[in-house]
Motif scaffolding. Structure first.
Motif, short mmCIF file in Angstrom:
data_model
loop_
_atom_site.label_atom_id
_atom_site.label_comp_id
_atom_site.label_asym_id
_atom_site.label_seq_id
_atom_site.Cartn_x
_atom_site.Cartn_y
_atom_site.Cartn_z
N PHE A 88 4.67 -0.90 -3.52
CA PHE A 88 3.96 -0.67 -2.26
C PHE A 88 2.45 -0.62 -2.47
O PHE A 88 1.69 -1.10 -1.61
CB PHE A 88 4.47 0.60 -1.57
N LEU A 89 2.01 -0.07 -3.59
CA LEU A 89 0.58 -0.04 -3.88
C LEU A 89 0.04 -1.46 -4.05
O LEU A 89 -1.02 -1.80 -3.53
CB LEU A 89 0.32 0.78 -5.14
N TRP A 90 0.79 -2.30 -4.77
CA TRP A 90 0.37 -3.69 -4.95
C TRP A 90 0.29 -4.39 -3.59
O TRP A 90 -0.65 -5.14 -3.32
CB TRP A 90 1.35 -4.44 -5.85
N LEU A 91 1.27 -4.11 -2.75
CA LEU A 91 1.31 -4.71 -1.42
C LEU A 91 0.06 -4.34 -0.63
O LEU A 91 -0.57 -5.21 -0.01
CB LEU A 91 2.57 -4.24 -0.70
N LEU A 92 -0.31 -3.07 -0.67
CA LEU A 92 -1.51 -2.62 0.04
C LEU A 92 -2.78 -3.28 -0.50
O LEU A 92 -3.63 -3.72 0.26
CB LEU A 92 -1.66 -1.10 -0.07
N LYS A 93 -2.89 -3.34 -1.82
CA LYS A 93 -4.09 -3.91 -2.43
C LYS A 93 -4.22 -5.41 -2.18
O LYS A 93 -5.32 -5.96 -2.19
CB LYS A 93 -4.09 -3.66 -3.95
N PHE A 142 2.65 -1.52 8.05
CA PHE A 142 2.92 -1.14 6.67
C PHE A 142 3.76 0.14 6.62
O PHE A 142 4.70 0.24 5.84
CB PHE A 142 1.62 -0.93 5.88
N LYS A 143 3.41 1.10 7.47
CA LYS A 143 4.15 2.36 7.50
C LYS A 143 5.62 2.11 7.82
O LYS A 143 6.51 2.69 7.19
CB LYS A 143 3.53 3.30 8.55
N GLU A 144 5.89 1.21 8.75
CA GLU A 144 7.28 0.89 9.11
C GLU A 144 8.00 0.20 7.95
O GLU A 144 9.16 0.49 7.67
CB GLU A 144 7.34 0.02 10.36
N ILE A 145 7.32 -0.72 7.27
CA ILE A 145 7.91 -1.39 6.10
C ILE A 145 8.26 -0.34 5.06
O ILE A 145 9.35 -0.35 4.49
CB ILE A 145 6.94 -2.44 5.51
N TYR A 146 7.34 0.59 4.84
CA TYR A 146 7.57 1.65 3.86
C TYR A 146 8.77 2.51 4.26
O TYR A 146 9.67 2.75 3.44
CB TYR A 146 6.31 2.52 3.72
N ILE A 147 8.82 2.94 5.49
CA ILE A 147 9.93 3.77 5.97
C ILE A 147 11.25 3.01 5.85
O ILE A 147 12.27 3.57 5.44
CB ILE A 147 9.69 4.20 7.44
N ARG A 148 11.23 1.75 6.17
CA ARG A 148 12.44 0.93 6.18
C ARG A 148 12.99 0.69 4.78
O ARG A 148 14.21 0.61 4.59
CB ARG A 148 12.12 -0.41 6.85
N TYR A 149 12.11 0.54 3.78
CA TYR A 149 12.56 0.11 2.45
C TYR A 149 12.38 1.10 1.32
O TYR A 149 12.97 0.93 0.25
CB TYR A 149 11.88 -1.22 2.09
N ASP A 150 11.60 2.14 1.50
CA ASP A 150 11.31 3.06 0.41
C ASP A 150 12.58 3.64 -0.22
O ASP A 150 12.77 3.56 -1.43
CB ASP A 150 10.41 4.20 0.91
N LYS A 151 13.45 4.19 0.56
CA LYS A 151 14.67 4.83 0.03
C LYS A 151 15.63 3.80 -0.57
O LYS A 151 16.23 4.03 -1.62
CB LYS A 151 15.36 5.65 1.11
N LEU A 152 15.76 2.65 0.09
CA LEU A 152 16.65 1.61 -0.42
C LEU A 152 16.17 1.09 -1.77
O LEU A 152 16.97 0.90 -2.69
CB LEU A 152 16.74 0.46 0.58
N LEU A 153 14.87 0.86 -1.88
CA LEU A 153 14.31 0.36 -3.14
C LEU A 153 14.42 1.42 -4.24
O LEU A 153 14.68 1.10 -5.40
CB LEU A 153 12.86 -0.07 -2.96
N PHE A 154 14.24 2.69 -3.85
CA PHE A 154 14.39 3.76 -4.83
C PHE A 154 15.82 3.78 -5.39
O PHE A 154 16.03 3.87 -6.59
CB PHE A 154 14.05 5.13 -4.22
N LEU A 155 16.82 3.70 -4.51
CA LEU A 155 18.22 3.71 -4.95
C LEU A 155 18.50 2.52 -5.86
O LEU A 155 19.20 2.63 -6.87
CB LEU A 155 19.16 3.70 -3.76
N TYR A 156 17.95 1.36 -5.50
CA TYR A 156 18.12 0.15 -6.30
C TYR A 156 17.51 0.36 -7.70
O TYR A 156 18.15 0.07 -8.71
CB TYR A 156 17.44 -1.02 -5.58
N ALA A 157 16.28 0.89 -7.74
CA ALA A 157 15.60 1.10 -9.02
C ALA A 157 16.31 2.18 -9.83
O ALA A 157 16.49 2.04 -11.05
CB ALA A 157 14.14 1.49 -8.78
N PHE A 158 16.74 3.24 -9.18
CA PHE A 158 17.41 4.33 -9.88
C PHE A 158 18.73 3.86 -10.49
O PHE A 158 19.09 4.24 -11.60
CB PHE A 158 17.66 5.52 -8.94
N ASN A 159 19.43 2.98 -9.78
CA ASN A 159 20.68 2.42 -10.28
C ASN A 159 20.47 1.65 -11.58
O ASN A 159 21.34 1.63 -12.45
CB ASN A 159 21.31 1.52 -9.21
#
Length: 192
Positions: free
Chosen positions: A57-62, A24-41
């Motif tokens: 990510f919270l939904w994914l964990l739950k 999960f940590k690797e998934i988060y590291i890999r996609y957190d910034k990319l998804l943020f840029l996508y959402a911010f756009n």
């Protein structure tokens, strides 16, 4: 110790589902910034973009143990983020206008409810963007997309060159893609 950065997405998803927190940590590291840029756009608001990504990510964990990947991990994450963005738009009363006008009936228990609301969100957003185009560009775009006229027919009707029509259509499409995002724009074109 495993080097998770070398794993492909499907392996990470499998490891994560089986309870591996480092996956999960690797998934988060890999996609957190990319998804943020996508959402911010899409949202043009840093806090809302962060919240949307964190909610994914919270939904994914739950829901780790019931998480079933039917597409690519990146596709799943981007679509989930887009859904969160739609939720934010909905909270900004984009859909409220339709509900107040009684344009359609919503059955709260219906599985199609979410789809209908999202479809209305997208339609309203597209119409707002088209309305904000310069008058001539808007006229050309509407003749093409709503009245299905060819470039030649539009040029004849407006007494302008076909080249001008083509240029205006390209500019209109580029503006819509930039403002709505490529995915929403493509869906709009496919459904119109």
């Amino acid at each position: 110790m495993l080097d998770y950065s070398k794993h492909i997405d499907s392996d990470l998803a499998r490891l994560f589902r089986s309870g591996d927190d480092l996956a999960f940590k690797e998934i988060y590291i890999r996609y957190d910034k990319l998804l943020f840029l996508y959402a911010f756009n899409k949202l043009h608001n840093e806090e809302e973009a962060k919240d949307a990504v964190q909610d994914v990510f919270l939904w994914l964990l739950k829901n780790r143990h019931s998480f079933i990947l039917k597409t690519t991990l990146s596709g799943y994450l981007y679509k989930s983020t887009l859904n969160k963005i739609f939720d934010i738009f909905r909270h900004k009363d984009i859909v409220k206008k339709y509900i107040d006008a009684g344009d359609y009936y919503i059955d709260v228990d219906s599985e199609e409810t979410d789809y209908l609301i999202r479809e209305k969100d997208i339609a309203l957003r597209i119409e707002q963007e088209i309305s904000s185009m310069p008058p001539r560009m808007k006229k050309i775009y509407e003749l093409k997309r709503k009245h299905f006229l060819s470039t030649k027919e539009i040029a004849m009707q407006l007494n302008i060159s076909e080249n001008t029509v083509s240029n205006q259509l390209k500019k209109a499409s580029k503006n819509l893609k930039n403002k709505l995002g490529v995915v929403i724009y493509v869906l709009y074109i496919l459904n119109s």
